[in-house]
Write an enzyme that holds these catalytic residues in place. Sequence first.
Site, PDB file in Angstrom:
ATOM      1  N   MET A   1     -12.214  64.894  50.222  1.00  0.00           N
ATOM      2  CA  MET A   1     -11.682  65.044  51.587  1.00  0.00           C
ATOM      3  C   MET A   1     -11.435  63.658  52.176  1.00  0.00           C
ATOM      4  O   MET A   1     -12.382  62.893  52.406  1.00  0.00           O
ATOM      5  CB  MET A   1     -12.658  65.834  52.464  1.00  0.00           C
ATOM      6  CG  MET A   1     -12.691  67.328  52.121  1.00  0.00           C
ATOM      7  SD  MET A   1     -13.860  68.235  53.143  1.00  0.00           S
ATOM      8  CE  MET A   1     -15.414  67.801  52.383  1.00  0.00           C
TER       9      MET A   1
ATOM     10  N   CYS B   1      -2.884  68.545  48.007  1.00  0.00           N
ATOM     11  CA  CYS B   1      -2.805  68.158  49.420  1.00  0.00           C
ATOM     12  C   CYS B   1      -1.508  68.663  50.055  1.00  0.00           C
ATOM     13  O   CYS B   1      -0.417  68.394  49.550  1.00  0.00           O
ATOM     14  CB  CYS B   1      -2.894  66.641  49.536  1.00  0.00           C
ATOM     15  SG  CYS B   1      -2.928  66.140  51.256  1.00  0.00           S
TER      16      CYS B   1
ATOM     17  N   GLY C   1     -12.109  76.972  48.257  1.00  0.00           N
ATOM     18  CA  GLY C   1     -11.474  77.570  49.434  1.00  0.00           C
ATOM     19  C   GLY C   1     -12.375  78.561  50.134  1.00  0.00           C
ATOM     20  O   GLY C   1     -12.755  79.586  49.563  1.00  0.00           O
TER      21      GLY C   1
HETATM   22  C1  LIG Z   1     -10.457  66.640  56.249  1.00  0.00           C
HETATM   23  C2  LIG Z   1      -9.944  67.090  54.919  1.00  0.00           C
HETATM   24  C3  LIG Z   1      -9.409  66.165  54.055  1.00  0.00           C
HETATM   25  C4  LIG Z   1      -8.952  66.564  52.784  1.00  0.00           C
HETATM   26  N1  LIG Z   1      -8.506  65.628  51.913  1.00  0.00           N
HETATM   27  C5  LIG Z   1      -8.196  65.980  50.635  1.00  0.00           C
HETATM   28  C6  LIG Z   1      -7.901  64.998  49.661  1.00  0.00           C
HETATM   29  O1  LIG Z   1      -7.886  63.785  49.920  1.00  0.00           O
HETATM   30  N2  LIG Z   1      -7.611  65.425  48.397  1.00  0.00           N
HETATM   31  C7  LIG Z   1      -7.597  66.755  48.062  1.00  0.00           C
HETATM   32  O2  LIG Z   1      -7.341  67.097  46.910  1.00  0.00           O
HETATM   33  N3  LIG Z   1      -7.888  67.702  48.980  1.00  0.00           N
HETATM   34  C8  LIG Z   1      -8.210  67.353  50.238  1.00  0.00           C
HETATM   35  N4  LIG Z   1      -8.589  68.305  51.128  1.00  0.00           N
HETATM   36  C9  LIG Z   1      -8.688  69.709  50.707  1.00  0.00           C
HETATM   37  C10 LIG Z   1     -10.114  70.044  50.244  1.00  0.00           C
HETATM   38  O3  LIG Z   1     -10.438  69.306  49.081  1.00  0.00           O
HETATM   39  C11 LIG Z   1     -10.277  71.557  49.945  1.00  0.00           C
HETATM   40  O4  LIG Z   1      -9.380  71.905  48.929  1.00  0.00           O
HETATM   41  C12 LIG Z   1     -10.008  72.417  51.165  1.00  0.00           C
HETATM   42  O5  LIG Z   1     -10.672  71.917  52.312  1.00  0.00           O
HETATM   43  C13 LIG Z   1     -10.449  73.880  50.928  1.00  0.00           C
HETATM   44  O6  LIG Z   1     -11.823  73.949  50.677  1.00  0.00           O
HETATM   45  P1  LIG Z   1     -12.897  74.419  51.814  1.00  0.00           P
HETATM   46  O7  LIG Z   1     -12.408  75.736  52.342  1.00  0.00           O
HETATM   47  O8  LIG Z   1     -14.193  74.509  51.066  1.00  0.00           O
HETATM   48  O9  LIG Z   1     -12.867  73.373  52.869  1.00  0.00           O
HETATM   49  C14 LIG Z   1      -9.004  67.937  52.408  1.00  0.00           C
HETATM   50  C15 LIG Z   1      -9.520  68.865  53.309  1.00  0.00           C
HETATM   51  C16 LIG Z   1     -10.001  68.460  54.554  1.00  0.00           C
HETATM   52  C17 LIG Z   1     -10.575  69.501  55.471  1.00  0.00           C
END
Ligand SMILES: Cc1cc2nc3c(=O)[nH]c(=O)nc-3n(C[C@H](O)[C@H](O)[C@H](O)COP(=O)(O)O)c2cc1C
Length: 372
Positions: free
Chosen positions: A18, A101, A202
Amino acid sequence: MIRIGPYTLESNVVLAPMAGVTDRPFRVLAKSFGAGLAASEMITSDVRLWTTKKTRSRMNHEGEPEPRVVQLAGADPEALAEAARRNIDLGAQIIDINMGCPAKKVCNRLCGSALLTDEALVGRILERVVSASSVPVTLKTRTGFSRDARNGARIAQLAESCGIAALAVHGRTREDFYDGDAEYETIREIRSRVRIPLFANGDIDSPQKARSVLDFTGASGVMLGRIAHGSPWVFRDVNYFLSHAKNAPALPLRKICDTILAHLESLYEFYGEETGIRVARKHLGWYFGKLQDAPDVRRELMAAESSSTQFELTKESLERLVDAEATVATWGGIATCAEDSTCSGSGTERWGDVHDGENFTDQERLRSQRRA
Ligand SMILES: Cc1cc2nc3c(=O)[nH]c(=O)nc-3n(C[C@H](O)[C@H](O)[C@H](O)COP(=O)(O)O)c2cc1C
């Protein structure tokens, strides 16, 4: 146990990359609570941009436990291969490629999840980076670019055939951004098509959900993102639930307080005074948002202009919580200070097989003693 190249992960519960969150201090913290992997924030493959302070800090892995994962974003196979080689020289032990992303800034340049529209280019990128890397290469992706074009399974097969060592799939398309609920059907389909380790990602927001997503998709592991904001101990609680089929014992409130303070110390040290305070504000907002009965000091905390004021104010507020025998909801139950065993700090030893962040807080305590 999941194997990625030469690495056997201690846990199949991993931290999602993230940007703006998973800096080195947070990765070390998540690992101290049992995250099996913790990838860096994404780094652009455009080496001309590596002179910024931000990118340089993203490439700093000093003292980070193995395996060190660096995530790269880009669209040019050669540039990505070169960026991978340079990061390996700087200590990366696994290279992760970002095809998940959805951010406009990234997608407009056909990076991140926009790449999913061009499978031939995906193939060229993966082949090139794998052949240029002396370490395992993993891929983070979504279920497709749009709901009409859910090509996640084809991308996964392509990835496997190119030598990708593991895959993480966020159960949304690019078009979904973060809307609606993550869908796990496509992840299940992907699981049936490839044999490499697969992390389902997710909306996993509890140990129980982690269990049900693993059962439904057949994934090898789960990747947790937003739920770790202000709760780095979630890895401990999910690990425990997955191996014992019941909730972990509550983490002592004292331990939670020590962890937050240690996290602040590590941010000040990593970023320096000015940026350290700014980054800490975000984490404090999350921590205090999750602490039931916490005194409402968020406004004062946000206004603090020096690390010592911010730290002391946080410490004072947390001490008040402990003194008031306040409660904090964790997945392991309610953390309290009312029980003598949990306040003594020795309670954590009983869990044995769960990581309770000991190394993290101990390291930081030593650092601050050295500074004092
Ligand atoms: C603040 C933020 C920054 C993120 N930055 C990236 C990133 O740099 N690279 C990436 O592959 N995914 C990024 N994501 C996506 C997360 O890795 C993840 O796939 C997404 O938040 C879904 O998972 P969750 O529901 O557990 O949050 C980001 C998500 C958030 C919320």
